[in-house]
Write a protein that holds these residues in place. Structure first.
Motif, mmCIF file in Angstrom:
data_model
loop_
_atom_site.group_PDB
_atom_site.id
_atom_site.type_symbol
_atom_site.label_atom_id
_atom_site.label_comp_id
_atom_site.label_asym_id
_atom_site.label_seq_id
_atom_site.Cartn_x
_atom_site.Cartn_y
_atom_site.Cartn_z
ATOM 1 N N GLY A 69 42.223 38.942 28.688
ATOM 2 C CA GLY A 69 41.121 39.692 29.385
ATOM 3 C C GLY A 69 41.113 39.074 30.820
ATOM 4 N N ILE A 70 40.286 40.042 31.720
ATOM 5 C CA ILE A 70 40.088 39.482 33.045
ATOM 6 C C ILE A 70 38.610 39.820 33.239
ATOM 7 C CG2 ILE A 70 40.746 41.891 34.259
ATOM 8 C CD1 ILE A 70 41.909 39.696 36.454
ATOM 9 N N ASN A 71 37.716 39.016 33.753
ATOM 10 C CA ASN A 71 36.370 39.190 34.237
ATOM 11 C C ASN A 71 36.169 39.463 35.855
ATOM 12 O OD1 ASN A 71 33.812 38.540 33.013
ATOM 13 N ND2 ASN A 71 33.622 37.707 34.970
ATOM 14 N N TYR A 72 35.379 40.582 35.919
ATOM 15 C CA TYR A 72 34.804 41.000 37.422
ATOM 16 C C TYR A 72 33.549 40.988 37.402
ATOM 17 C CZ TYR A 72 39.934 42.550 38.043
ATOM 18 O OH TYR A 72 41.258 42.469 37.812
ATOM 19 N N LEU A 73 32.996 40.795 38.683
ATOM 20 C CA LEU A 73 31.518 41.078 38.886
ATOM 21 C C LEU A 73 31.417 42.562 39.624
ATOM 22 C CD1 LEU A 73 30.569 37.756 40.453
ATOM 23 C CD2 LEU A 73 30.508 38.227 38.224
ATOM 24 N N GLU A 74 30.596 43.403 39.169
ATOM 25 C CA GLU A 74 30.335 44.806 39.534
ATOM 26 C C GLU A 74 29.781 44.521 41.009
ATOM 27 O OE1 GLU A 74 28.825 48.682 40.347
ATOM 28 O OE2 GLU A 74 27.537 46.731 40.344
ATOM 29 N N LYS A 75 29.069 43.586 41.183
ATOM 30 C CA LYS A 75 28.323 43.296 42.491
ATOM 31 C C LYS A 75 29.396 43.201 43.716
ATOM 32 C CE LYS A 75 25.390 41.693 45.573
ATOM 33 N NZ LYS A 75 23.921 42.679 45.719
ATOM 34 N N TYR A 115 42.001 43.715 28.164
ATOM 35 C CA TYR A 115 40.405 43.784 28.221
ATOM 36 C C TYR A 115 40.281 43.581 29.841
ATOM 37 C CZ TYR A 115 39.629 43.568 23.354
ATOM 38 O OH TYR A 115 39.506 43.955 21.819
ATOM 39 N N VAL A 116 39.130 44.355 30.253
ATOM 40 C CA VAL A 116 38.386 43.945 31.506
ATOM 41 C C VAL A 116 36.978 44.134 31.195
ATOM 42 C CG1 VAL A 116 37.613 45.247 33.468
ATOM 43 C CG2 VAL A 116 39.967 45.471 32.950
ATOM 44 N N LEU A 144 37.519 54.603 36.439
ATOM 45 C CA LEU A 144 38.430 54.033 37.395
ATOM 46 C C LEU A 144 39.647 53.372 36.337
ATOM 47 C CD1 LEU A 144 38.857 52.265 40.237
ATOM 48 C CD2 LEU A 144 38.208 50.341 39.143
ATOM 49 N N LEU A 145 39.592 53.026 35.361
ATOM 50 C CA LEU A 145 40.506 52.431 34.408
ATOM 51 C C LEU A 145 41.709 53.557 33.998
ATOM 52 C CD1 LEU A 145 38.739 49.773 32.564
ATOM 53 C CD2 LEU A 145 40.132 49.518 34.505
ATOM 54 N N ASP A 146 40.769 54.845 33.552
ATOM 55 C CA ASP A 146 41.663 55.809 33.092
ATOM 56 C C ASP A 146 42.666 56.429 34.320
ATOM 57 O OD1 ASP A 146 40.197 55.947 30.830
ATOM 58 O OD2 ASP A 146 38.785 57.696 31.674
ATOM 59 N N ARG A 147 42.086 56.378 35.692
ATOM 60 C CA ARG A 147 43.050 56.910 36.728
ATOM 61 C C ARG A 147 43.849 55.886 37.006
ATOM 62 N NH1 ARG A 147 41.666 61.525 39.196
ATOM 63 N NH2 ARG A 147 42.779 61.002 40.991
ATOM 64 N N LEU A 148 43.673 54.790 36.962
ATOM 65 C CA LEU A 148 44.684 53.635 37.271
ATOM 66 C C LEU A 148 45.770 53.402 36.396
ATOM 67 C CD1 LEU A 148 42.327 50.603 38.678
ATOM 68 C CD2 LEU A 148 43.939 52.518 40.037
ATOM 69 N N PRO A 166 43.387 49.313 29.410
ATOM 70 C CA PRO A 166 42.537 48.022 28.884
ATOM 71 C C PRO A 166 41.245 48.482 28.542
ATOM 72 C CG PRO A 166 42.543 48.061 31.132
ATOM 73 C CD PRO A 166 43.399 48.676 30.885
ATOM 74 N N ARG A 167 40.668 47.796 27.454
ATOM 75 C CA ARG A 167 39.569 48.304 26.700
ATOM 76 C C ARG A 167 38.336 47.568 27.862
ATOM 77 N NH1 ARG A 167 39.702 46.420 20.231
ATOM 78 N NH2 ARG A 167 41.116 48.264 19.768
ATOM 79 N N LEU A 168 37.274 48.326 28.223
ATOM 80 C CA LEU A 168 36.132 47.614 29.054
ATOM 81 C C LEU A 168 35.204 47.126 28.222
ATOM 82 C CD1 LEU A 168 34.966 47.429 31.864
ATOM 83 C CD2 LEU A 168 34.125 50.066 31.535
#
Length: 493
Positions: free
Chosen positions: A144-150, A169-170, A183-187, A228-230
């Motif tokens: 998985g990869i971890n992002y900050l919504e901020k 996973y995201v 976003l993930l659907d479109r990408l 990926p799963r969110l």
């Protein structure tokens, strides 16, 4: 170098049983900038659990590691596998230095995040995220990869790069990731995708956004990718219910985080109150109703103080699929922390003398931030006071509407006069650390200024360190997994 153009397909299926429909019992936290690097995530994935890389500032870390000469050649191998060689070759030409730039030499800067289109910035973000996930996935297993919504302005290009490498996973916290499912659907279909960006002072109905056009970036329309799963990282059942209410905002699961977890944490609900050590006070309103989370029908994991078999058993008894653990992995030998700093943290923690403070003011993001107290780091007031205030990485800058029109950027950790000229308030600057530079320095990639000043580290951990008594000296990621799961490691290949 010239490499034949490669097809962009969905990822090769993982060898672990978890990839065949099961869920991991253990998620390794996606920590800091580069602390959860590809080596750590790959080591966890080998055990059959979910290894996670941090997706924060991968543009910076890739550029600086290439300037350090890419010891071992791992990044160059990953860039050689990128499906459109022209992009990765431009990154190499811009940043790679054979043999490295040498001790004390300043790193070349990278394009800063912004609202205006910038192809060089997008290419670096896409390639950097691809490389990190590609390296983590080399031995199979779930990644998985971890992002900050901020950090909204980084998300579209970063997520697309990770998806090109087959990320499973995201994970996203530090905000409300309601835009990410779309976003993930479109990408996944290589369609243009964007997210709205919060701009301080914008009028009602005024929208600002940042996005990426995959076909324009790659120069062709590849085959669809696996989506990926969110997992949304939340700290309240109210937020979980809000996200789950419609298909457009619904994630595929949740990580429910308590206030003792490392890094940024949600502020207490209601008026901020501080205890005698000037840390936020959390009360009954901040307790998550796990029954309500379970009733949403989506899998969830518990995080923050669950690094034990009893913690895992309690999580499962509450209906969780398992737990997310960060700090135990942050201190293991595969961690991306600078090894000297990691050993200092371990030594102090094992001796019972490490204080991890939930600082309500340290982060420019406005969220409380866990700061591990070590000498010669940004935890010390003297080190903080000596550091010249500047903002040259800018991942936590806030967009704002200028009085004369247009959008500018400000950060409460930048020079106070500059921040005030941009409409900021003086009290917002008090105690603010440059989290961007401090976290990059924590993994040994700190900037050296032309005047000889070297950026000090800012170290973050969770506040629960009890697990250390159950782990051997010099422990690795597999030891953490064994400590938590014993011989019953679901999905172990």
């Amino acid at each position: 170098m010239t490499i034949a153009e490669r097809p962009v397909h969905g990822p090769v299926p993982s060898a672990s049983a978890a990839s065949e429909g099961g869920l991991p019992a253990l998620i390794q936290g996606g920590m800091g900038v580069g602390v959860s690097g590809w080596r750590l995530a790959r080591a966890v994935a080998r055990t059959g659990q979910l290894g996670v890389v941090s997706g924060v500032a991968l543009d910076v870390t890739l550029a600086r590691r290439l300037q350090d000469g890419d010891p071992g050649g791992h990044l160059r191998a990953a860039l050689a596998a990128f499906p459109v060689p022209a992009l990765s070759e431009r990154i190499l030409a811009r940043y790679y230095v054979r043999g490295g730039i040498g001790p004390g030499a300043p790193y070349r800067p990278v394009p800063r995040l912004g609202l205006r289109p910038n192809r060089a910035r997008d290419e670096l973000a896409v390639v950097a995220n691809f490389a990190e996930v590609f390296l983590a996935r080399r031995d199979g297993g779930l990644i998985g990869i971890n992002y900050l919504e901020k950090i909204q302005m980084a998300t579209p290009a970063a997520a697309y790069g990770a998806m090109l490498a087959g990320v499973d996973y995201v994970l996203m916290g530090a905000g409300i990731p309601s835009q990410i499912p779309r976003l993930l659907d479109r990408l996944a279909a290589h369609l243009p995708a964007e997210v709205s960006v919060t701009v301080a002072g914008a009028e009602s109905g005024e929208r600002h956004a940042v996005g990426v056009d995959p076909v324009a970036l790659l120069g062709r329309a590849p085959e669809p990718l696996k989506r990926p799963r969110l997992l949304a990282i939340v700290s309240s059942d109210v937020l979980a219910g809000y996200l789950a209410r419609t298909p457009e905002t619904r994630p595929d699961g949740f990580v429910v985080e308590t206030p003792v977890a490392g890094g940024h944490s949600a502020p207490p609900r209601g008026r901020m109150r501080l205890d005698e050590s000037e840390q936020p006070v959390y009360g009954p309103r901040d307790e998550v109703n796990l029954g309500k989370v379970a009733a949403l029908g989506l899998p969830f994991w518990l995080a923050g103080g669950y690094a034990s078999r009893d913690g895992l058993a309690g999580a499962r008894a509450a209906g969780a699929a398992g737990v997310q653990v960060g700090t135990a992995f942050a201190l293991c030998r595969e961690s991306g922390l600078d090894d000297k700093q990691r050993r200092r943290l371990l030594e102090r923690a094992r001796a019972g003398g490490l204080r991890v403070r939930n600082d309500p003011r340290a982060s420019p993001a406005g969220f409380p931030f866990k700061v591990a107290g070590l000498e010669e780091t940004m935890a010390e007031p003297e080190v903080y006071e000596r550091r010249p205030r500047l903002c040259d990485l800018g991942h936590l800058r806030t967009p704002y509407v200028r009085p004369e029109g247009g959008v500018g950027f400000r950060c409460p950790a930048e020079p106070v006069d500059a921040y005030l000229r941009k409409g900021g308030q003086p009290e917002e600057t008090d105690g603010r650390r440059c989290v961007c530079n401090g976290l990059v320095a924590a993994i040994g990639l700190g900037q050296h200024r032309p005047d000889g000043y070297a950026e000090p580290a800012l170290l973050t951990l969770g506040q629960d360190l009890d697990f250390l008594g159950d782990l051997p000296e010099g422990y690795g990621a597999a030891d953490v997994v064994a400590h938590l799961l014993g011989d019953a490691q679901e999905g172990r290949p």
